[in-house]
Design an enzyme around this catalytic site. Structure first.
Site, PDB file in Angstrom:
ATOM      1  N   GLY A  12       0.949  -1.498  -0.429  1.00 21.87           N
ATOM      2  CA  GLY A  12      -0.021  -0.277   0.273  1.00 21.87           C
ATOM      3  C   GLY A  12       0.822   1.268   0.105  1.00 21.87           C
ATOM      4  CD  GLN A  36       3.294   5.628   2.530  1.00 22.41           C
ATOM      5  OE1 GLN A  36       2.229   5.491   2.139  1.00 22.41           O
ATOM      6  NE2 GLN A  36       4.365   5.664   3.114  1.00 22.41           N
ATOM      7  CB  CYS A  71       5.270   2.525   7.146  1.00 22.02           C
ATOM      8  SG  CYS A  71       4.696   3.957   6.528  1.00 22.02           S
ATOM      9  CG  LEU A  72       6.420   1.603   1.622  1.00 20.07           C
ATOM     10  CD1 LEU A  72       5.539   1.390   0.019  1.00 20.07           C
ATOM     11  CD2 LEU A  72       7.198  -0.255   1.539  1.00 20.07           C
ATOM     12  CG  HIS A 101      -1.380   1.607   7.116  1.00 22.39           C
ATOM     13  ND1 HIS A 101      -0.192   1.050   8.212  1.00 22.39           N
ATOM     14  CD2 HIS A 101      -0.443   1.996   6.532  1.00 22.39           C
ATOM     15  CE1 HIS A 101       1.254   1.585   7.608  1.00 22.39           C
ATOM     16  NE2 HIS A 101       0.967   2.182   6.863  1.00 22.39           N
ATOM     17  CD  GLU A 102      -0.943   2.592   2.163  1.00 25.66           C
ATOM     18  OE1 GLU A 102      -0.567   4.086   2.728  1.00 25.66           O
ATOM     19  OE2 GLU A 102      -0.260   1.828   2.920  1.00 25.66           O
ATOM     20  CG  HIS A 147       0.380   7.468   4.904  1.00 26.93           C
ATOM     21  ND1 HIS A 147       1.417   7.609   5.676  1.00 26.93           N
ATOM     22  CD2 HIS A 147       0.672   5.490   5.000  1.00 26.93           C
ATOM     23  CE1 HIS A 147       1.620   6.724   6.162  1.00 26.93           C
ATOM     24  NE2 HIS A 147       1.631   5.698   5.388  1.00 26.93           N
TER      25      HIS A 147
END
Length: 171
Positions: A46, A51, A94-95, A136-137, A140
Protein backbone atom coordinates in the site's frame (compact mmCIF):
# COMPACT_ATOMS: atom_id res chain seq x y z
CA UNK A 1 5.79 5.38 -15.44
CA UNK A 2 8.07 6.96 -12.87
CA UNK A 3 9.29 5.65 -9.54
CA UNK A 4 8.88 8.48 -7.02
CA UNK A 5 11.20 9.05 -4.04
CA UNK A 6 9.60 8.06 -0.72
CA UNK A 7 9.16 10.52 2.13
CA UNK A 8 10.79 9.03 5.26
CA UNK A 9 10.11 9.69 8.96
CA UNK A 10 10.67 12.24 10.59
CA UNK A 11 9.77 14.41 7.54
CA UNK A 12 6.87 16.67 8.67
CA UNK A 13 5.20 16.22 5.26
CA UNK A 14 3.94 12.85 6.58
CA UNK A 15 1.79 14.74 9.11
CA UNK A 16 -0.04 16.87 6.52
CA UNK A 17 -3.77 16.50 5.88
CA UNK A 18 -4.32 15.49 2.26
CA UNK A 19 -6.72 17.39 0.02
CA UNK A 20 -9.55 15.81 -2.00
CA UNK A 21 -9.08 15.09 -5.69
CA UNK A 22 -11.45 17.32 -7.65
CA UNK A 23 -11.50 15.61 -11.04
CA UNK A 24 -10.40 12.25 -12.36
CA UNK A 25 -8.32 13.16 -15.40
CA UNK A 26 -5.31 11.79 -17.23
CA UNK A 27 -2.91 13.48 -14.78
CA UNK A 28 -4.56 11.61 -11.88
CA UNK A 29 -4.43 8.30 -13.79
CA UNK A 30 -0.75 8.81 -14.65
CA UNK A 31 0.04 9.68 -11.03
CA UNK A 32 -1.80 6.50 -9.91
CA UNK A 33 0.39 4.46 -12.31
CA UNK A 34 3.51 6.14 -10.88
CA UNK A 35 2.36 5.37 -7.33
CA UNK A 36 1.76 1.70 -8.19
CA UNK A 37 5.18 1.47 -9.83
CA UNK A 38 6.75 3.06 -6.71
CA UNK A 39 4.85 0.70 -4.37
CA UNK A 40 5.86 -2.42 -6.32
CA UNK A 41 9.47 -1.25 -6.51
CA UNK A 42 9.71 -0.60 -2.74
CA UNK A 43 8.23 -3.36 -2.34
CA UNK A 44 5.02 -2.76 -0.42
CA UNK A 45 1.30 -3.55 -0.42
CA UNK A 46 0.00 0.00 0.00
CA UNK A 47 1.06 3.59 -0.63
CA UNK A 48 -0.62 6.94 0.03
CA UNK A 49 0.10 9.95 -2.18
CA UNK A 50 1.52 11.90 0.78
CA UNK A 51 4.29 9.28 1.05
CA UNK A 52 5.66 10.55 -2.27
CA UNK A 53 5.17 14.19 -1.26
CA UNK A 54 1.73 14.83 -2.80
CA UNK A 55 -0.92 15.84 -0.23
CA UNK A 56 -3.76 14.33 -2.28
CA UNK A 57 -6.42 11.91 -1.02
CA UNK A 58 -5.23 9.01 -3.17
CA UNK A 59 -3.91 5.61 -2.25
CA UNK A 60 -2.93 2.46 -4.06
CA UNK A 61 -3.08 -1.09 -2.71
CA UNK A 62 -2.25 -4.57 -3.89
CA UNK A 63 -2.66 -7.29 -1.28
CA UNK A 64 -2.28 -10.19 -3.72
CA UNK A 65 0.16 -12.88 -2.66
CA UNK A 66 3.54 -13.20 -4.44
CA UNK A 67 2.49 -16.29 -6.36
CA UNK A 68 -0.78 -14.67 -7.49
CA UNK A 69 -1.37 -12.30 -10.38
CA UNK A 70 -1.01 -8.63 -9.40
CA UNK A 71 -4.29 -7.00 -8.38
CA UNK A 72 -3.63 -3.24 -8.20
CA UNK A 73 -6.35 -1.05 -6.68
CA UNK A 74 -6.64 2.74 -6.69
CA UNK A 75 -8.79 4.61 -4.16
CA UNK A 76 -9.49 8.33 -4.62
CA UNK A 77 -10.96 10.36 -1.74
CA UNK A 78 -11.53 7.21 0.35
CA UNK A 79 -13.51 7.52 3.56
CA UNK A 80 -14.36 4.95 6.18
CA UNK A 81 -18.14 4.77 6.58
CA UNK A 82 -18.23 2.14 9.32
CA UNK A 83 -16.03 -0.26 11.27
CA UNK A 84 -16.80 -3.53 13.00
CA UNK A 85 -16.69 -4.00 16.75
CA UNK A 86 -14.55 -7.09 16.17
CA UNK A 87 -10.82 -6.38 16.23
CA UNK A 88 -7.83 -7.95 14.52
CA UNK A 89 -4.10 -7.54 15.00
CA UNK A 90 -1.53 -7.54 12.20
CA UNK A 91 2.16 -6.82 12.17
CA UNK A 92 2.34 -3.57 10.22
CA UNK A 93 5.22 -1.89 8.49
CA UNK A 94 5.41 1.27 6.42
CA UNK A 95 7.44 2.32 3.40
CA UNK A 96 8.00 5.69 5.14
CA UNK A 97 9.36 3.94 8.25
CA UNK A 98 11.64 1.34 6.64
CA UNK A 99 12.56 -1.86 8.46
CA UNK A 100 10.34 -1.17 11.48
CA UNK A 101 7.36 -3.41 12.25
CA UNK A 102 4.88 -3.52 15.13
CA UNK A 103 1.67 -5.29 16.07
CA UNK A 104 -1.29 -2.95 15.58
CA UNK A 105 -4.87 -3.68 16.57
CA UNK A 106 -7.61 -2.23 14.34
CA UNK A 107 -11.24 -2.97 13.50
CA UNK A 108 -11.43 -6.33 11.68
CA UNK A 109 -13.83 -5.03 9.03
CA UNK A 110 -14.41 -1.64 7.40
CA UNK A 111 -16.81 -0.23 4.87
CA UNK A 112 -15.26 2.43 2.66
CA UNK A 113 -16.60 4.78 0.01
CA UNK A 114 -14.24 6.02 -2.67
CA UNK A 115 -14.00 7.43 -6.13
CA UNK A 116 -12.54 5.07 -8.72
CA UNK A 117 -10.38 5.93 -11.71
CA UNK A 118 -13.61 5.45 -13.69
CA UNK A 119 -14.92 8.63 -12.03
CA UNK A 120 -17.67 6.65 -10.27
CA UNK A 121 -18.38 6.44 -6.54
CA UNK A 122 -17.89 2.93 -5.08
CA UNK A 123 -18.64 1.39 -1.71
CA UNK A 124 -16.93 -1.75 -0.43
CA UNK A 125 -16.74 -3.77 2.77
CA UNK A 126 -13.32 -5.29 3.44
CA UNK A 127 -11.86 -7.60 6.04
CA UNK A 128 -8.52 -9.27 6.69
CA UNK A 129 -5.35 -7.70 5.34
CA UNK A 130 -7.30 -5.44 2.93
CA UNK A 131 -9.22 -3.88 5.84
CA UNK A 132 -5.97 -3.30 7.73
CA UNK A 133 -4.22 -1.87 4.68
CA UNK A 134 -7.13 0.49 3.88
CA UNK A 135 -7.13 1.80 7.47
CA UNK A 136 -3.33 2.20 7.45
CA UNK A 137 -3.32 4.14 4.16
CA UNK A 138 -6.39 6.28 4.99
CA UNK A 139 -4.62 7.18 8.25
CA UNK A 140 -1.76 8.54 6.09
CA UNK A 141 -4.21 10.84 4.29
CA UNK A 142 -5.09 12.29 7.70
CA UNK A 143 -1.48 12.73 8.85
CA UNK A 144 -1.58 9.64 11.09
CA UNK A 145 1.17 6.99 11.08
CA UNK A 146 0.86 3.39 12.23
CA UNK A 147 3.29 4.15 15.06
CA UNK A 148 0.57 6.44 16.48
CA UNK A 149 -1.30 3.21 17.34
CA UNK A 150 1.51 1.76 19.49
CA UNK A 151 2.70 2.75 22.97
CA UNK A 152 4.18 6.21 23.43
CA UNK A 153 7.45 4.68 24.64
CA UNK A 154 7.89 2.56 21.48
CA UNK A 155 6.77 5.44 19.24
CA UNK A 156 9.24 7.85 20.85
CA UNK A 157 12.08 5.33 20.37
CA UNK A 158 11.23 4.92 16.66
CA UNK A 159 10.98 8.68 16.05
CA UNK A 160 14.27 9.25 17.89
CA UNK A 161 16.02 6.56 15.80
CA UNK A 162 14.77 7.99 12.48
CA UNK A 163 15.52 11.58 13.54
CA UNK A 164 19.09 10.54 14.34
CA UNK A 165 19.41 8.75 10.96
CA UNK A 166 18.05 11.82 9.13
CA UNK A 167 20.62 14.04 10.86
CA UNK A 168 23.44 11.68 9.83
CA UNK A 169 22.27 11.69 6.20
CA UNK A 170 22.01 15.49 6.03
CA UNK A 171 25.33 16.07 7.82
Amino acid sequence: MTIKPLIILPDPVLRLQSKPIETVDQAVRTFADDMLETMYDAPGIGLAAIQVGEPLRMLVIDVSKEEEEKAPRVFLNPEILSTSDARSTYEEGCLSIPDYYAEVERPAEVTVRYLGLDGQMHEETADGILATCLQHEIDHLNGVLFIDHISKLKRDMVVKKFTKQARRVSA
